[in-house]
Structure formats: structure tokens, C-alpha cells
Design an enzyme around this catalytic site. Structure first.
Site, PDB file in Angstrom:
ATOM      1  N   LYS A 146     -27.527  37.071  83.576  1.00  0.00           N
ATOM      2  CA  LYS A 146     -27.635  38.477  83.941  1.00  0.00           C
ATOM      3  C   LYS A 146     -26.944  38.699  85.285  1.00  0.00           C
ATOM      4  CE  LYS A 146     -31.092  42.185  83.908  1.00  0.00           C
ATOM      5  NZ  LYS A 146     -32.519  42.504  83.661  1.00  0.00           N
ATOM      6  N   ARG A 156     -44.789  54.851  73.241  1.00  0.00           N
ATOM      7  CA  ARG A 156     -44.769  53.800  72.225  1.00  0.00           C
ATOM      8  C   ARG A 156     -46.148  53.199  72.010  1.00  0.00           C
ATOM      9  NH1 ARG A 156     -39.620  50.120  73.410  1.00  0.00           N
ATOM     10  NH2 ARG A 156     -40.353  50.142  75.561  1.00  0.00           N
ATOM     11  N   GLU A 208     -45.833  47.826  75.410  1.00  0.00           N
ATOM     12  CA  GLU A 208     -46.694  48.919  75.853  1.00  0.00           C
ATOM     13  C   GLU A 208     -48.000  48.962  75.072  1.00  0.00           C
ATOM     14  OE1 GLU A 208     -42.567  49.734  77.046  1.00  0.00           O
ATOM     15  OE2 GLU A 208     -43.490  49.176  75.133  1.00  0.00           O
TER      16      GLU A 208
END
Length: 582
Positions: free
Chosen positions: A247, A361, A333
Site C-alpha cells: 500500500k 450496512r 459494521e
């Protein structure tokens, strides 16, 4: 900067004419243009720098759009957009706003979905692959999903379905060892084991689910990715291509501070330093003050829970001091809400920290696990505001969602004093879950002489017109009240506080000497607070005016444009009130 190779690329087919050396140079050029733009505009830095080579390789080996790629979250699709005819949006500042930060079918036939949330790509790809087979069409279908997204339940559901297919499906797991912040959860131990064994470990999550599997050690090496893609192109069964990438690859600040550079505001390209850092007190400071006092002085058995967004609330500050009471459940979530429900049932006082645009969600868990069971969980909700940018990140639907769940109280503080008082009240009550909408308009302060979470607070008592300013729009209500005095109207200004169940006693009291009640909310009017007030007054002589956002997914408008369209500037509100009175 000069981009001699990129200048030749107008569509994916142009890549097939390049040598490996030219494509390697192209990767360097793309990194430069990516960084040049996001350093000025802000955007997802680390995710895009990490997939430059694999994106170039995909569009070299495969034949888009006959061969289809679905990007999970799609916040890493900048290189994909550059290679599919949209490079001017990175090369020319006048065109920076021409494309969104996520895939968008209206922009290009190489994009298939508007996607801005995690864990969706595999499920979408399984549907596309099955549709291809039923219609006797051809072409590869690939889902690109980051390791962080695998913690989302939908990703595992997608893998489960993928294993049942008997035709081409390529699942590229882009494994950089990071979510938005660090990865959390048991499956990441297996991914680490697979990375360390170069994919040879017999303990293999993907094989256990019935999927074929291959590993690529260096996903930032163009030659390796070209070889890997050639090997799996036109495969006749579902396969996982596990690719190890870095990343932020190629930019030292993004490698050193991966979490901060997941998404970054404009920054100095040479140093990585933020150009316009926030200063002064923040609502996060207020929240942390309450957390520390409740835990260390009041001895409230609190826990802090997040679903992969610790940076939004600076929660690692709490985690460093109280590691045993800090839980990051990863991009999950649903788990965050039900996990908190279990803790609350056993006597703890969990506080779950969420973004309103992600919390949707977990709707079933909010309703079924929390609402029905009336357990005292506190949910902090940030991001509730009218904003544009793209349709996947909208901060206007949380009020309609949360305020209509039975047994759940949704509070909208207007100042730092109210925010602290609401948190403390929530941690002491036992009637059920409480959500608190953290203001997004900068820190405001006002003395709190009395507090009742369910009672409206009158800031100025007038007559004829009452203006109810929800949360961040209370300052607007006060500005309107001041301007109305120039027109001979002494309006009442009220802070509703509880936006799930309006204070009917206060609403009844207004009938005596008020003709018009105005609600201002930085949220969708459909299903919002204003509708509750209007419905209550519906059979009476009271007139009402509800101002807020339209029920739609905003896309590309500026925030100023939206505020004007929704008639939420001070003068527009004054004009609307005077027109109604006259």
C-alpha cells in the site's frame, strides 16, 4: 510533467503495443500523475499507488470491456480510469472534476457499478458470471478485492457462492496487510501464513471453501503480474489469485504512514505534510474527555468499538491508554453492532463509533439486535451532513434510518456541552440504545444550564414563528431569527435535541401564539425530523415549513450548490418564512 508513454495510451488496446520496458516506464509516469493530482485535490493515495502494476497488467492481458473487472470499493480504480480513456482528469487541472473517485458506469463502458463501500465485488462478479453463462456469452470476469474487505460478511458470502460456479471467475485478493487502518480478525492470521509460505501453507481459507488458488509474491512487479494474468486468463473454473502488494508503493510518506494516506486531504508532495491542517478544539477532543472521565473517574464499564475507522474519531488515543477496552472488528459494521449488543447484555456500556454513510450496512442489527432487545448501547454517528462528491458517500440518510427504529433514541447535539451531556446521559440510562449525531460544522459552545434529552431547549422565546434547528443547523436558525427582526418578526428559536420522538408538550405550547413552525435539518426531508413535526400538526391550524435535503443520491454538485438548491442559506430561509406568513 512529461508523460511520453502515457500520451500514447487512449484505450486499453494501446497497451498491447508496448514493450515491458515501456510499460515499466508507464507505471512510473502514472504514479507521478496520480500523486500530482491527489496532492492538490485530496483523494485515496495509498490504495491507488499499490495497484498501478496489476492494473496495467490486467489491461494488457485481458480485453476490457469484453473481459470485465469489478473493483471492490473502487477507490483504487484511478489507474484503471487513466487507461480507459479518462486520463485528462489527471493530466489537466481544468478536468480534475470530470470523473468521480470511484467507478461510474455513466463515465465509461469499462465501469459496471457505482461502488464506494467494501466487500461487494465478489458477490457482484458471481452474478455477472452466472448471467454470462445463462446468456451463452464469453469473456473473463474478475473481482479485485483488498484483504481488508474480506472481513465484511458479504465478501465471505460471495466466496461461498463463487465456489459453486462451474465456469470462469477470477478473484484477485489484493493483499497489502492493511484495511483503512490495520487488519483485525482471525482470517488475517491465515493470510499472513499464506504470505510467509509463498502460498504453500496447507492451512488455506480459500481452498477450504472449495476454490482453486494461486499466489503472487510481488504484485508491484509488472513482469510477475503479466505472467500471473496470462496463466489464469480464460480459466474454466473459479480461482483465487492471491497477490501481495504494498500500500502506497513508490511514495515514502504513504508507505511510512499507511493509515493517514489511505485517503488524504491536499498535501505537500515533497514532504507529505498536510497543506491546511485543522487547528483548535474538535468534537473528538470532547468525546475523548468524556471517555476518560467516565472510565477513570466515574468507573463506568465502557468499551470503545469501531469497524475499521479509528482515524475518524482518533480512537487509537483511547486504545493506547485502555487496550483491553478497545475493539476494532474490521470492516464489519454488522458485527460491531451485535458485538456491542452482547457486551451490553452482560453489563458493559459499549460505545460504537461509526460513520453515518457506513452504518446503513448494519440496519438489521440496529433494528433486530438492538431495537427489539432494548439494550443500552451508545452509537456515535459522524458524517451527517449535506455534501456531494459521489453517490456512494451520502451523509443525509442517517436521520430517516435511525430515528424510525423503535426503542432507539436519536439525539442531535448542537454544542460541545450538549454532546458531553448526551453521552453521559446515554451511559446512565437503561431504556434502550441511543445514537448521537456528532455535529459536522465545527465546535460550538454555550452554557448548559439544564438538560433533558427528551425536551426541546428554547434559546429565544418569541412569537408567530418558531424555528427548530436540528444539530448543526441551529446556528442557521439563530441567524434567521436575527434577520427576521429587520422585518418585524420576533421568532422563537428551539433546539429539538431528540429527533426520533419530538417533544409534543413543547409543540403543543407553540399553538398558543405561533402561526408557523419551521424545521431546519441537514438530512433528507423524507423520513426526517421535519416530517414528524408536520405529521403531529397535520390536523391543526398550525402551518409548517420543512427545509432540508432532497431524497436522492447527490453526485458532483458542490456543497454550496446543494445548500442553495435546498434553500438553506439564511436569506433563502428568511424569504421562505416571510412568503409563508404573507
Amino acid at each position: 510533467m512529461e508523460t511520453p508513454i502515457l500520451n500514447k495510451i487512449n484505450q486499453p488496446a494501446d497497451l498491447k503495443q508496448l514493450s515491458l520496458a515501456e510499460e515499466t516506464e508507464l507505471a512510473t509516469e502514472i504514479r507521478h500523475v496520480l500523486l500530482n493530482k491527489v496532492s492538490q485535490t485530496g483523494g485515496h493515495v495509498g490504495p491507488n499507488l499499490g495497484v498501478v502494476e496489476l492494473t496495467i497488467a490486467f489491461h494488457t492481458v485481458f480485453d476490457s470491456p469484453t473481459d470485465k473487472v469489478v473493483w471492490d470499493v473502487s477507490h483504487q480504480s484511478y489507474t484503471h480510469k487513466i487507461l480507459t480513456g479518462r486520463k485528462q482528469a489527471w493530466l489537466d487541472p481544468d478536468h480534475y472534476d470530470d470523473v468521480s473517485g470511484y467507478t461510474a458506469p455513466e463515465e465509461s463502458p469499462h465501469d459496471y457499478f457505482n461502488i464506494g463501500h467494501t466487500s461487494t465485488s465478489i458477490a457482484l462478479a458471481t452474478g455477472m458470471a452466472s448471467a454470462r453463462d445463462l446468456q451463452h456469452k464469453h469473456g473473463n470476469v474478475m473481482a479485485v478485492i483488498g484483504d481488508g474487505s474480506l472481513s465484511g460478511g458479504l465478501a465471505l458470502e460471495g466466496l461461498n457462492t463463487a465456489a459453486t460456479l462451474k465456469s470462469n471467475l477470477i478473484i484477485l485478493v489484493n493483499d497489502n496487510g492493511m484495511s483503512i487502518a490495520e487488519d483485525h480478525g482471525g482470517l488475517y492470521r491465515n493470510l499472513k501464513e499464506l504470505r510467509e509460505s509463498r502460498g504453500t501453507s496447507t492451512n488455506n481459507l480459500f481452498k477450504a471453501m472449495g476454490l482453486d488458488y494461486r499466489y503472487v509474491e510481488n504484485g508491484n512487479d509488472l513482469s510477475s503480474m503479466l505472467t500471473a494474468f496470462k496463466a489464469v486468463k480464460d480459466v474454466d473454473h473459479p480461482i483465487v489469485l492471491h497477490v501481495h502488494t504494498e500500500k502506497g508503493h513508490g511514495y515514502a510518506p504513504a508507505i511510512t504512514n499507511k493509515e493517514a494516506f489511505h485517503w488524504h486531504v491536499p498535501f505537500d508532495l515533497a514532504t507529505g505534510a498536510t497543506l491546511h491542517p485543522a487547528t483548535g478544539e474538535s468534537y473528538n477532543d470532547v468525546i475523548h474527555g468524556v471517555l476518560e472521565d467516565e472510565l477513570t473517574t466515574q468507573h463506568t464499564p465502557i468499551t470503545a468499538i469501531t469497524a475499521a475507522i479509528p482515524g475518524m474519531y482518533d480512537l487509537k488515543r483511547f486504545g493506547r491508554n485502555h487496550p483491553d477496552r478497545y475493539f476494532d472488528v474490521g470492516i464489519a459494521e454488522q458485527e460491531s453492532i451485535t458485538f456491542a449488543t452482547g457486551q451490553a447484555q452482560q453489563g458493559l456500556r459499549p460505545i460504537v463509533f461509526h460513520s453515518g454513510t457506513f452504518l446503513q450496512r448494519a440496519y438489521d442489527q440496529l433494528s433486530h439486535d438492538l431495537g427489539i432487545n432494548k439494550l443500552p448501547v451508545t452509537i456515535m454517528v459522524s458524517g451527517g451532513s449535506i455534501s456531494a462528491g459521489d453517490p456512494t458517500h451520502q451523509g443525509i440518510f442517517d436521520v430517516a434510518m435511525l430515528s424510525n427504529i423503535p426503542n432507539l433514541t436519536y439525539l442531535a447535539p448542537t454544542t460541545k456541552e450538549e454532546l458531553a451531556a448526551m453521552m453521559r446521559w446515554s451511559l446512565r440510562q437503561t431504556a434502550g440504545p441511543v445514537a448521537i449525531r456528532v455535529p459536522g460544522n465545527g465546535v460550538h459552545s454555550a452554557p448548559l444550564t439544564a438538560f433533558d434529552a427528551h425536551k426541546m431547549h428554547t434559546l429565544h422565546a418569541g412569537k408567530t414563528v418558531a424555528i427548530l434547528g436540528v444539530g448543526s443547523l441551529l446556528p442557521l436558525a439563530e441567524q434567521v431569527q436575527q434577520r427576521l427582526t429587520d422585518h418585524g418578526v420576533d421568532a422563537t428559536v428551539m433546539d429539538p435535541r431528540d429527533i426520533s420522538d419530538p417533544d409534543t408538550a413543547a409543540l403543543d405550547a407553540l399553538k398558543a401564539d405561533h402561526q408557523l413552525v419551521v424545521t431546519l435539518e441537514e438530512a433528507s426531508l423524507s423520513g426526517g425530523f421535519g416530517e414528524k413535526v408536520s405529521r403531529y400538526y397535520g390536523a391543526t391550524a398550525m402551518r409548517f415549513l420543512n427545509l432540508g435535503a432532497a431524497k436522492r443520491f447527490n453526485d458532483r454538485e458542490t456543497t454550496d450548490e446543494l445548500w442553495h438548491e435546498f434553500k438553506l442559506t439564511p436569506q433563502q430561509v428568511v424569504t421562505a418564512i416571510l412568503t409563508n406568513l404573507n
